[in-house]
Design a protein around this motif. Structure first.
Motif, PDB file in Angstrom:
ATOM      1  N   THR A 123     -11.251   4.179  -9.439  1.00 16.59           N
ATOM      2  CA  THR A 123     -10.037   4.859  -9.868  1.00 16.59           C
ATOM      3  C   THR A 123      -9.738   4.242 -11.136  1.00 16.59           C
ATOM      4  O   THR A 123      -9.816   4.711 -12.075  1.00 16.59           O
ATOM      5  N   LYS A 124     -10.296   2.859 -11.280  1.00 12.17           N
ATOM      6  CA  LYS A 124      -9.619   2.766 -12.472  1.00 12.17           C
ATOM      7  C   LYS A 124     -10.869   2.676 -14.531  1.00 12.17           C
ATOM      8  O   LYS A 124     -10.284   3.821 -14.508  1.00 12.17           O
ATOM      9  N   LEU A 125     -11.822   3.671 -13.897  1.00 14.67           N
ATOM     10  CA  LEU A 125     -13.046   4.646 -14.685  1.00 14.67           C
ATOM     11  C   LEU A 125     -12.095   5.924 -14.470  1.00 14.67           C
ATOM     12  O   LEU A 125     -12.611   5.715 -15.552  1.00 14.67           O
ATOM     13  N   GLU A 126     -11.699   6.091 -14.084  1.00 12.39           N
ATOM     14  CA  GLU A 126     -11.211   7.647 -13.620  1.00 12.39           C
ATOM     15  C   GLU A 126     -10.291   7.461 -14.963  1.00 12.39           C
ATOM     16  O   GLU A 126      -9.868   8.430 -15.589  1.00 12.39           O
ATOM     17  N   LYS A 127      -9.457   6.191 -14.761  1.00  9.91           N
ATOM     18  CA  LYS A 127      -7.922   5.923 -15.765  1.00  9.91           C
ATOM     19  C   LYS A 127      -8.548   6.546 -17.061  1.00  9.91           C
ATOM     20  O   LYS A 127      -7.787   6.695 -18.202  1.00  9.91           O
ATOM     21  N   LYS A 128      -9.737   5.690 -17.665  1.00  7.79           N
ATOM     22  CA  LYS A 128     -10.502   5.257 -18.359  1.00  7.79           C
ATOM     23  C   LYS A 128     -10.505   6.835 -19.242  1.00  7.79           C
ATOM     24  O   LYS A 128     -10.844   7.140 -20.642  1.00  7.79           O
ATOM     25  N   LYS A 176      -4.008   0.208  -7.591  1.00  4.71           N
ATOM     26  CA  LYS A 176      -3.576  -0.340  -6.868  1.00  4.71           C
ATOM     27  C   LYS A 176      -3.650  -0.365  -5.642  1.00  4.71           C
ATOM     28  O   LYS A 176      -3.163  -1.347  -4.655  1.00  4.71           O
ATOM     29  N   MET A 177      -2.875   0.792  -5.198  1.00  4.57           N
ATOM     30  CA  MET A 177      -3.134   0.975  -3.567  1.00  4.57           C
ATOM     31  C   MET A 177      -4.160   0.695  -2.739  1.00  4.57           C
ATOM     32  O   MET A 177      -4.371  -0.399  -1.857  1.00  4.57           O
ATOM     33  N   GLU A 178      -5.411   0.746  -3.546  1.00  3.58           N
ATOM     34  CA  GLU A 178      -6.734   0.317  -3.190  1.00  3.58           C
ATOM     35  C   GLU A 178      -7.319  -1.164  -2.803  1.00  3.58           C
ATOM     36  O   GLU A 178      -7.639  -1.469  -2.235  1.00  3.58           O
ATOM     37  N   ASN A 179      -6.564  -1.191  -4.334  1.00  2.87           N
ATOM     38  CA  ASN A 179      -6.827  -3.203  -4.185  1.00  2.87           C
ATOM     39  C   ASN A 179      -5.606  -3.786  -3.335  1.00  2.87           C
ATOM     40  O   ASN A 179      -5.898  -5.458  -2.645  1.00  2.87           O
ATOM     41  N   SER A 180      -4.652  -2.908  -2.569  1.00  2.92           N
ATOM     42  CA  SER A 180      -3.555  -3.693  -1.881  1.00  2.92           C
ATOM     43  C   SER A 180      -4.220  -3.540  -0.479  1.00  2.92           C
ATOM     44  O   SER A 180      -3.598  -4.810   0.046  1.00  2.92           O
ATOM     45  N   ASN A 181      -5.359  -3.601  -0.152  1.00  5.87           N
ATOM     46  CA  ASN A 181      -6.310  -3.549   1.052  1.00  5.87           C
ATOM     47  C   ASN A 181      -6.442  -4.783   1.535  1.00  5.87           C
ATOM     48  O   ASN A 181      -6.654  -4.925   2.692  1.00  5.87           O
ATOM     49  N   PHE A 182      -6.574  -5.893   0.535  1.00  4.26           N
ATOM     50  CA  PHE A 182      -6.098  -7.537   0.815  1.00  4.26           C
ATOM     51  C   PHE A 182      -5.253  -7.905   0.821  1.00  4.26           C
ATOM     52  O   PHE A 182      -5.328  -8.915   1.320  1.00  4.26           O
ATOM     53  N   ILE A 183      -4.032  -7.725   0.794  1.00  4.43           N
ATOM     54  CA  ILE A 183      -2.896  -8.381   1.255  1.00  4.43           C
ATOM     55  C   ILE A 183      -2.332  -8.056   3.059  1.00  4.43           C
ATOM     56  O   ILE A 183      -2.632  -7.002   3.317  1.00  4.43           O
ATOM     57  N   PRO A 184      -1.800  -9.141   3.417  1.00  7.18           N
ATOM     58  CA  PRO A 184      -1.805  -9.157   4.623  1.00  7.18           C
ATOM     59  C   PRO A 184      -1.030  -8.227   4.826  1.00  7.18           C
ATOM     60  O   PRO A 184       0.615  -7.840   4.448  1.00  7.18           O
ATOM     61  N   PHE A 215     -12.728  -9.319   3.980  1.00  7.81           N
ATOM     62  CA  PHE A 215     -13.748  -8.780   3.153  1.00  7.81           C
ATOM     63  C   PHE A 215     -14.208  -7.739   4.158  1.00  7.81           C
ATOM     64  O   PHE A 215     -13.677  -7.918   5.472  1.00  7.81           O
ATOM     65  N   ASP A 216     -14.363  -6.245   2.883  1.00  8.83           N
ATOM     66  CA  ASP A 216     -14.454  -5.013   3.986  1.00  8.83           C
ATOM     67  C   ASP A 216     -15.908  -4.657   3.235  1.00  8.83           C
ATOM     68  O   ASP A 216     -15.754  -3.662   3.380  1.00  8.83           O
ATOM     69  N   GLY A 217     -16.278  -5.797   2.836  1.00 14.35           N
ATOM     70  CA  GLY A 217     -17.619  -5.339   2.520  1.00 14.35           C
ATOM     71  C   GLY A 217     -18.079  -4.458   0.956  1.00 14.35           C
ATOM     72  O   GLY A 217     -18.474  -4.108   0.388  1.00 14.35           O
ATOM     73  N   LEU A 218     -17.225  -5.048   0.363  1.00  9.46           N
ATOM     74  CA  LEU A 218     -16.275  -4.228  -1.272  1.00  9.46           C
ATOM     75  C   LEU A 218     -16.221  -2.940  -1.156  1.00  9.46           C
ATOM     76  O   LEU A 218     -15.960  -2.535  -2.095  1.00  9.46           O
ATOM     77  N   ASN A 219     -15.776  -2.749   0.094  1.00  4.66           N
ATOM     78  CA  ASN A 219     -15.491  -0.921   0.081  1.00  4.66           C
ATOM     79  C   ASN A 219     -14.096  -0.929  -1.250  1.00  4.66           C
ATOM     80  O   ASN A 219     -14.387   0.146  -2.168  1.00  4.66           O
ATOM     81  N   SER A 220     -13.524  -1.233  -0.796  1.00  6.06           N
ATOM     82  CA  SER A 220     -11.403  -1.253  -1.510  1.00  6.06           C
ATOM     83  C   SER A 220     -11.979  -1.323  -3.141  1.00  6.06           C
ATOM     84  O   SER A 220     -11.314  -0.908  -4.171  1.00  6.06           O
ATOM     85  N   SER A 221     -12.760  -2.706  -3.424  1.00  2.00           N
ATOM     86  CA  SER A 221     -13.029  -3.376  -4.812  1.00  2.00           C
ATOM     87  C   SER A 221     -13.635  -2.234  -5.527  1.00  2.00           C
ATOM     88  O   SER A 221     -13.495  -1.741  -6.648  1.00  2.00           O
ATOM     89  N   LYS A 232       0.875  -0.972  -0.071  1.00  2.00           N
ATOM     90  CA  LYS A 232       0.423   0.553  -0.072  1.00  2.00           C
ATOM     91  C   LYS A 232       0.937   1.582  -0.152  1.00  2.00           C
ATOM     92  O   LYS A 232       0.359   2.048  -0.360  1.00  2.00           O
ATOM     93  N   ALA A 233       1.875   1.119   1.378  1.00  2.00           N
ATOM     94  CA  ALA A 233       2.686   2.526   0.940  1.00  2.00           C
ATOM     95  C   ALA A 233       3.293   2.707  -0.009  1.00  2.00           C
ATOM     96  O   ALA A 233       3.928   3.827  -1.291  1.00  2.00           O
ATOM     97  N   TYR A 234       3.767   1.760  -0.772  1.00  2.00           N
ATOM     98  CA  TYR A 234       4.950   1.813  -2.312  1.00  2.00           C
ATOM     99  C   TYR A 234       3.821   2.334  -3.399  1.00  2.00           C
ATOM    100  O   TYR A 234       4.606   3.557  -4.052  1.00  2.00           O
ATOM    101  N   ASN A 235       3.061   1.822  -3.829  1.00  2.50           N
ATOM    102  CA  ASN A 235       1.998   2.220  -4.701  1.00  2.50           C
ATOM    103  C   ASN A 235       1.650   3.910  -3.715  1.00  2.50           C
ATOM    104  O   ASN A 235       1.159   4.453  -5.073  1.00  2.50           O
TER     105      ASN A 235
END
Length: 454
Positions: A350-355, A297-305, A338-344, A145-148
């Motif tokens: 954000t991916k839509l913003e990239k588009k 990527k930073m938001e997806n990394s929420n599921f990495i330990p 599982f965070d209630g789909l918040n991170s996904s 998360k910090a790297y991204n």
């Protein structure tokens, strides 16, 4: 002879200010004005502050891996001491007696001596609790998360740098245009001066003609009307000059006194092959697109330990309970399964913003390509217009030369000579106007191709 000398000097003055100066770069005064304008710009200062904020964000991302040390102190008073219940206290006292009898050799069934003191059973927790401690929290792995976050901040900073450059280009173009307009206004002053001399000559000959019965008073009124029109043009000149000086003052912060001392001239760039470079607008959008990618990527990394180290040390142990440690250190893992789909959902947004940035880049490329074509056509048109006006000047010069010869041979009047000279003067000023448009078109072409330098 005196009249001919006056006319020759006047015609040299005409050609003296109409000749263009070919230059490969901006003159020193204009460069200084642009520099001052960039320093004064509030927009650029704001963008620079935004860049500084991005640099701070990068330091914050790196600071995640620095240990956090916290000192603390507290005092608590309970309603009463926390102790063992009576049965447990009796059991502990009986056990103490048995151990003492065994140690001094008294038989198990004999009575315990009354002269031997027993140690009181300590409280589990005294009611007065004073603590002083230090805590250590140290993130060893943030799940990327910090790297991204660091990469996103770097690309954001780069995007802001390009946006700042875009704003600088706009300011430079505005100052160059205003400076050139001022140069054109100063060029028009020479036309006014020549027209004024022309009208004074006309007035002298009309008065003389009326006196000799060769003209009627209405001719003098025509001259007076022309003189009033000239006064109106002089007022317009002063108005335009003051307005442009004020605009340069606002753009650059330079004093009006200094600006009034400038003597700008319309200088043409040396024409050479121009190779296009990627515009800063495109670079800014590309960097912003990369920033959104790392943000996703930073938001997806929420599921990495995540792995962290925890430490604690008590400076005062007198008031610790029997179960409180003096110190401890440990390492732990946190896994957000599982965070209630918040991170996904955030990542998807954000991916839509990239588009959106991708679409903006394609649109910007199309607009830039169109602006290059428009600038090239405008520049070619300005060059052609200058050629046409040069032909007009040649014709006006030939006409002046012919009439001047006729005047020398007493075949025409001085008025005709002055008329021809006035036509030549106006044609030269038209050329100055054409040079102004040519310079504007070439400057816009440099900007459209991304190679404008200042």
């Amino acid at each position: 002879m005196h009249k001919n000398t006056f006319l020759i000097c006047l015609i040299m003055l005409v050609f003296g200010f109409t000749k263009p100066i070919i230059a490969q770069q901006l003159d020193t005064e204009l460069k200084d004005l642009i520099k001052k304008g960039l320093e004064k710009s509030h927009f650029i200062n704001i963008y620079n502050l935004d860049k500084e904020q991005s640099k701070v964000d990068q330091k914050l991302a790196k600071a995640v891996f620095l240990p956090k040390i916290t000192f603390g102190a507290s005092f608590t008073r309970l309603d009463d001491d926390i102790t063992f219940d009576d049965d447990t206290q009796n059991l502990l006292l009986s056990t103490q007696k048995l151990l003492i009898k065994e140690a001094i050799g008294i038989p198990f069934n004999d009575a315990f001596p009354t002269n031997i003191p027993l140690t009181e059973i300590p409280n589990l927790q005294d009611k007065n609790i004073l603590k002083s401690y230090v805590d250590l929290d140290w993130v060893l792995f943030s799940g990327l998360k910090a790297y991204n976050a660091l990469k996103a901040s770097k690309h954001k900073e780069a995007s802001l740098s390009y946006v700042t450059t875009v704003e600088k280009d706009k300011i430079a173009l505005k100052i160059i245009e205003t400076y050139d307009k001022l140069a054109l206004v100063y060029a028009s002053k020479k036309v006014l001066e020549t027209s004024k001399k022309y009208l004074n000559e006309q007035e002298f000959f009309v008065k003389k003609a009326i006196k000799n019965g060769l003209a009627i008073p209405i001719s003098r009124k025509k001259i007076e009307l022309a003189q009033q029109q000239l006064i109106a043009k002089e007022l317009e000149y002063n108005h335009n000059k003051s307005l442009l000086i004020e605009l340069l003052h606002q753009l650059t912060g330079k004093s009006r006194t200094h600006l009034l001392m400038l003597h700008p001239k319309i200088q043409l760039f040396s024409t050479e092959k121009i190779d296009s470079k990627k515009r800063n607008e495109i670079k800014a959008l590309e960097e912003a697109e990369k920033a959104t990618l790392y943000k996703a990527k930073m938001e997806n990394s929420n599921f990495i330990p995540k792995i962290a180290l925890k430490g604690h040390y008590e400076f005062i142990d007198d008031d610790l309970s029997l179960f409180d440690p003096k110190w401890y250190v440990g390492i732990g893992v946190k896994w957000n399964a599982f965070d209630g789909l918040n991170s996904s959902l955030k990542s998807k947004k954000t991916k839509l913003e990239k588009k959106k940035y991708s679409e903006k880049i394609r649109e910007a490329n199309e607009m830039i390509a169109l602006s290059i074509i428009n600038a090239e056509l405008t520049y070619k048109s300005a060059l052609q217009n200058s050629k046409i006006i040069k032909k007009e000047i040649d014709l006006s010069l030939e006409n002046y030369t012919l009439i001047n010869k006729q005047y020398k041979n007493n075949l025409t009047t001085l008025n005709d000579v002055l008329d021809a000279l006035n036509d030549l003067e106006k044609a030269n000023f038209k050329l100055q106007q054409s040079y102004f448009k040519e310079r504007r078109a070439y400057t816009n072409l440099l900007h459209a191709r991304g190679v404008l330098k200042y």
